[in-house]
Design a protein around this motif. Sequence first.
Motif, PDB file in Angstrom:
ATOM      1  N   THR A  54     -15.585   1.346 -17.063  1.00  0.00           N
ATOM      2  CA  THR A  54     -15.419   0.130 -15.964  1.00  0.00           C
ATOM      3  C   THR A  54     -14.000  -0.428 -15.585  1.00  0.00           C
ATOM      4  OG1 THR A  54     -17.327  -0.317 -17.200  1.00  0.00           O
ATOM      5  CG2 THR A  54     -16.663  -1.527 -15.528  1.00  0.00           C
ATOM      6  N   PHE A  55     -13.870  -0.697 -14.396  1.00  0.00           N
ATOM      7  CA  PHE A  55     -13.213  -1.922 -14.040  1.00  0.00           C
ATOM      8  C   PHE A  55     -12.958  -2.502 -12.592  1.00  0.00           C
ATOM      9  CE2 PHE A  55     -11.575   2.711 -14.994  1.00  0.00           C
ATOM     10  CZ  PHE A  55     -10.713   2.797 -14.943  1.00  0.00           C
ATOM     11  N   ASP A  56     -11.946  -3.081 -12.409  1.00  0.00           N
ATOM     12  CA  ASP A  56     -12.082  -4.028 -11.686  1.00  0.00           C
ATOM     13  C   ASP A  56     -11.829  -4.453 -10.038  1.00  0.00           C
ATOM     14  OD1 ASP A  56     -12.463  -6.910 -13.531  1.00  0.00           O
ATOM     15  OD2 ASP A  56     -10.643  -6.545 -13.589  1.00  0.00           O
ATOM     16  N   ILE A  57     -11.147  -3.204  -9.952  1.00  0.00           N
ATOM     17  CA  ILE A  57     -10.587  -2.485  -8.649  1.00  0.00           C
ATOM     18  C   ILE A  57     -10.516  -0.845  -9.022  1.00  0.00           C
ATOM     19  CG2 ILE A  57      -8.963  -2.567  -6.969  1.00  0.00           C
ATOM     20  CD1 ILE A  57      -8.387  -5.453  -7.237  1.00  0.00           C
ATOM     21  N   LEU A  58     -11.146  -0.262  -8.331  1.00  0.00           N
ATOM     22  CA  LEU A  58     -11.324   1.011  -8.030  1.00  0.00           C
ATOM     23  C   LEU A  58     -10.350   1.559  -7.359  1.00  0.00           C
ATOM     24  CD1 LEU A  58     -11.323   3.661 -11.207  1.00  0.00           C
ATOM     25  CD2 LEU A  58     -13.506   3.922  -9.573  1.00  0.00           C
ATOM     26  N   ILE A  59      -9.592   2.171  -6.744  1.00  0.00           N
ATOM     27  CA  ILE A  59      -8.449   2.930  -5.593  1.00  0.00           C
ATOM     28  C   ILE A  59      -8.963   4.749  -5.873  1.00  0.00           C
ATOM     29  CG2 ILE A  59      -6.727   3.314  -4.757  1.00  0.00           C
ATOM     30  CD1 ILE A  59      -5.589   0.364  -6.202  1.00  0.00           C
ATOM     31  N   ILE A  60      -9.017   5.451  -4.532  1.00  0.00           N
ATOM     32  CA  ILE A  60      -9.203   6.863  -4.355  1.00  0.00           C
ATOM     33  C   ILE A  60      -7.830   6.575  -3.522  1.00  0.00           C
ATOM     34  CG2 ILE A  60     -10.548   8.101  -3.608  1.00  0.00           C
ATOM     35  CD1 ILE A  60     -13.255   6.144  -3.741  1.00  0.00           C
ATOM     36  N   GLY A  61      -7.126   7.344  -4.553  1.00  0.00           N
ATOM     37  CA  GLY A  61      -6.310   7.766  -3.657  1.00  0.00           C
ATOM     38  C   GLY A  61      -5.062   7.394  -3.740  1.00  0.00           C
ATOM     39  N   ALA A  62      -3.407   8.435  -4.470  1.00  0.00           N
ATOM     40  CA  ALA A  62      -2.372   7.356  -4.720  1.00  0.00           C
ATOM     41  C   ALA A  62      -0.814   7.672  -3.929  1.00  0.00           C
ATOM     42  CB  ALA A  62      -1.833   7.934  -5.708  1.00  0.00           C
ATOM     43  N   GLY A  63      -1.422   7.336  -2.827  1.00  0.00           N
ATOM     44  CA  GLY A  63       0.084   7.418  -1.950  1.00  0.00           C
ATOM     45  C   GLY A  63       0.204   5.958  -1.734  1.00  0.00           C
ATOM     46  N   PRO A  64       1.560   6.169  -0.831  1.00  0.00           N
ATOM     47  CA  PRO A  64       1.935   4.127  -0.524  1.00  0.00           C
ATOM     48  C   PRO A  64       1.159   3.322  -0.819  1.00  0.00           C
ATOM     49  CG  PRO A  64       2.654   5.354   0.573  1.00  0.00           C
ATOM     50  CD  PRO A  64       2.161   6.915   0.456  1.00  0.00           C
ATOM     51  N   ALA A  65      -0.005   3.765   0.052  1.00  0.00           N
ATOM     52  CA  ALA A  65      -1.661   2.989   0.078  1.00  0.00           C
ATOM     53  C   ALA A  65      -2.250   2.745  -1.224  1.00  0.00           C
ATOM     54  CB  ALA A  65      -2.299   2.842   1.476  1.00  0.00           C
ATOM     55  N   GLY A  66      -2.383   3.484  -1.817  1.00  0.00           N
ATOM     56  CA  GLY A  66      -3.160   2.830  -3.200  1.00  0.00           C
ATOM     57  C   GLY A  66      -2.389   2.539  -4.446  1.00  0.00           C
ATOM     58  N   LEU A  67      -0.923   2.763  -4.328  1.00  0.00           N
ATOM     59  CA  LEU A  67       0.013   2.841  -5.349  1.00  0.00           C
ATOM     60  C   LEU A  67      -0.427   1.005  -4.995  1.00  0.00           C
ATOM     61  CD1 LEU A  67       2.294   6.121  -5.317  1.00  0.00           C
ATOM     62  CD2 LEU A  67       0.055   5.148  -6.870  1.00  0.00           C
ATOM     63  N   THR A  68      -0.067   1.007  -3.880  1.00  0.00           N
ATOM     64  CA  THR A  68       0.747  -0.657  -3.828  1.00  0.00           C
ATOM     65  C   THR A  68      -0.754  -1.076  -4.240  1.00  0.00           C
ATOM     66  OG1 THR A  68       1.822   0.415  -1.456  1.00  0.00           O
ATOM     67  CG2 THR A  68       0.766  -2.012  -1.801  1.00  0.00           C
ATOM     68  N   ALA A  69      -1.423  -1.429  -3.678  1.00  0.00           N
ATOM     69  CA  ALA A  69      -3.149  -1.494  -4.132  1.00  0.00           C
ATOM     70  C   ALA A  69      -3.390  -2.185  -6.039  1.00  0.00           C
ATOM     71  CB  ALA A  69      -4.287  -1.049  -3.490  1.00  0.00           C
ATOM     72  N   ALA A  70      -3.115  -0.996  -6.195  1.00  0.00           N
ATOM     73  CA  ALA A  70      -3.360  -1.165  -7.646  1.00  0.00           C
ATOM     74  C   ALA A  70      -1.932  -2.154  -8.132  1.00  0.00           C
ATOM     75  CB  ALA A  70      -2.011   0.662  -8.026  1.00  0.00           C
ATOM     76  N   MET A  71      -0.657  -1.719  -7.392  1.00  0.00           N
ATOM     77  CA  MET A  71       0.008  -3.296  -8.372  1.00  0.00           C
ATOM     78  C   MET A  71       0.082  -4.741  -7.944  1.00  0.00           C
ATOM     79  SD  MET A  71       2.872  -5.186  -7.040  1.00  0.00           S
ATOM     80  CE  MET A  71       3.743  -4.509  -6.076  1.00  0.00           C
ATOM     81  N   TYR A  72      -0.306  -4.219  -6.964  1.00  0.00           N
ATOM     82  CA  TYR A  72      -0.976  -6.459  -6.568  1.00  0.00           C
ATOM     83  C   TYR A  72      -2.280  -6.333  -7.358  1.00  0.00           C
ATOM     84  CZ  TYR A  72       1.369  -7.185  -2.306  1.00  0.00           C
ATOM     85  OH  TYR A  72       2.607  -7.526  -1.150  1.00  0.00           O
ATOM     86  N   GLY A  73      -3.200  -5.412  -7.752  1.00  0.00           N
ATOM     87  CA  GLY A  73      -4.085  -5.948  -8.255  1.00  0.00           C
ATOM     88  C   GLY A  73      -3.768  -6.249  -9.081  1.00  0.00           C
ATOM     89  N   ARG A  74      -3.431  -5.519 -10.436  1.00  0.00           N
ATOM     90  CA  ARG A  74      -2.520  -5.671 -11.432  1.00  0.00           C
ATOM     91  C   ARG A  74      -1.934  -7.085 -12.001  1.00  0.00           C
ATOM     92  NH1 ARG A  74      -4.129  -5.441 -15.069  1.00  0.00           N
ATOM     93  NH2 ARG A  74      -2.437  -5.494 -16.507  1.00  0.00           N
ATOM     94  N   ALA A 104      -2.146  -9.502 -10.052  1.00  0.00           N
ATOM     95  CA  ALA A 104      -3.944 -10.516 -10.144  1.00  0.00           C
ATOM     96  C   ALA A 104      -4.644 -10.312 -11.895  1.00  0.00           C
ATOM     97  CB  ALA A 104      -4.791 -10.689  -9.529  1.00  0.00           C
ATOM     98  N   ASN A 105      -3.859  -9.431 -12.520  1.00  0.00           N
ATOM     99  CA  ASN A 105      -4.301  -9.377 -13.949  1.00  0.00           C
ATOM    100  C   ASN A 105      -5.653  -8.607 -13.822  1.00  0.00           C
ATOM    101  OD1 ASN A 105      -3.885  -9.221 -16.763  1.00  0.00           O
ATOM    102  ND2 ASN A 105      -5.015 -11.501 -16.730  1.00  0.00           N
ATOM    103  N   LEU A 106      -6.197  -8.073 -13.052  1.00  0.00           N
ATOM    104  CA  LEU A 106      -7.146  -7.057 -12.674  1.00  0.00           C
ATOM    105  C   LEU A 106      -6.901  -5.960 -13.920  1.00  0.00           C
ATOM    106  CD1 LEU A 106      -8.633  -8.309  -9.631  1.00  0.00           C
ATOM    107  CD2 LEU A 106      -9.480  -9.287 -11.394  1.00  0.00           C
TER     108      LEU A 106
END
Length: 315
Positions: free
Chosen positions: A13-33, A35-37
């Motif tokens: 279970t996640f707060d934010i789950l991202i499908i895809g790990a290109g520049p968009a997905g990896l940037t989203a992952a970093m921003y989500g973290r 925010a301590n999610l």
Amino acid sequence: MALETLTASDANTFDILIIGAGPAGLTAAMYGRKANLKVGFIEQEIPGGKVVNIPDVTNYPGYKTIPGADLALNMYTQAIENGAIYIYGKVTGIIHKQDYHVAFLENGANYFTKALIIATGTTEIKLNVPGEDEYKNKGISYCALCDGLLTKNKTITVFGNNDLAFKDTLYLTDIANKIYLIIKEDKMIGNDNLINSIKNKKNIEIIYDATCVDVKGDGQKVTSINIKIKDKIQTFKMDYVFVFIGSHTEGGFLSNVSEIIDNNGVIQTDEYKQTKIPGIFAAGDVSKTMYRQISTAVGDGALAALAAIKYIKLK
């Protein structure tokens, strides 16, 4: 698999789950973290997306030049070091519920999330001729903005009969010396203003009823191409080849949320990268965007993550 048979736990279970790990997905992952999610990203290929296969990136801020594989690794490492969780696998379906979403993987695993960001990118449609794969990034390109400067004062060929191909061809006219625009059909199909602009350019020669037979080179770079014009094959000395015949998205897993996709397979979003389904966002090439660049994908990833963070905090 019926939703009722699924069991959510801390592990899946996640707060934010991202499908895809290109520049968009990896940037989203970093921003989500930041925010301590709790953030996870799912990828079935090497993280980094198409950036991995670019020999040298010369238009990304902060670097005069950097190998694409190094830039991709930097993005991946930053996401992981910030605490994002990498999940290897192929997503085969997603289900939307009132307060959460579920992603199903080919290996039987499933993951629950409050917010879902789709960043799966697109795949360019190739010519599928001998020499194309061998000379990719050695004279064959699918991106005018990325490689246009390399064609300064050179002879190039553009394949494509659509508005995107016409826009990119016009962009290249101010750089290349000579452009052969190869049209498979017997007429140009697209915006009349773009077509008229191309026809008025003195350094563009349009060839109709033509297809590529193969691409030749010296092992290091493209040197010529063979074109079949109606029933006759002609050889053209060539410095660079651009392929703009289209792209497609890997959207089969979106069948349960098909309302977010248009007829071209593009996910429709608002200016904050939110789809019409609350809690589902899209970023990068898979979403509606005017330009497909590393920097615009990064921007999309940041926007999607910030919107997802806001969505979660307001729930």
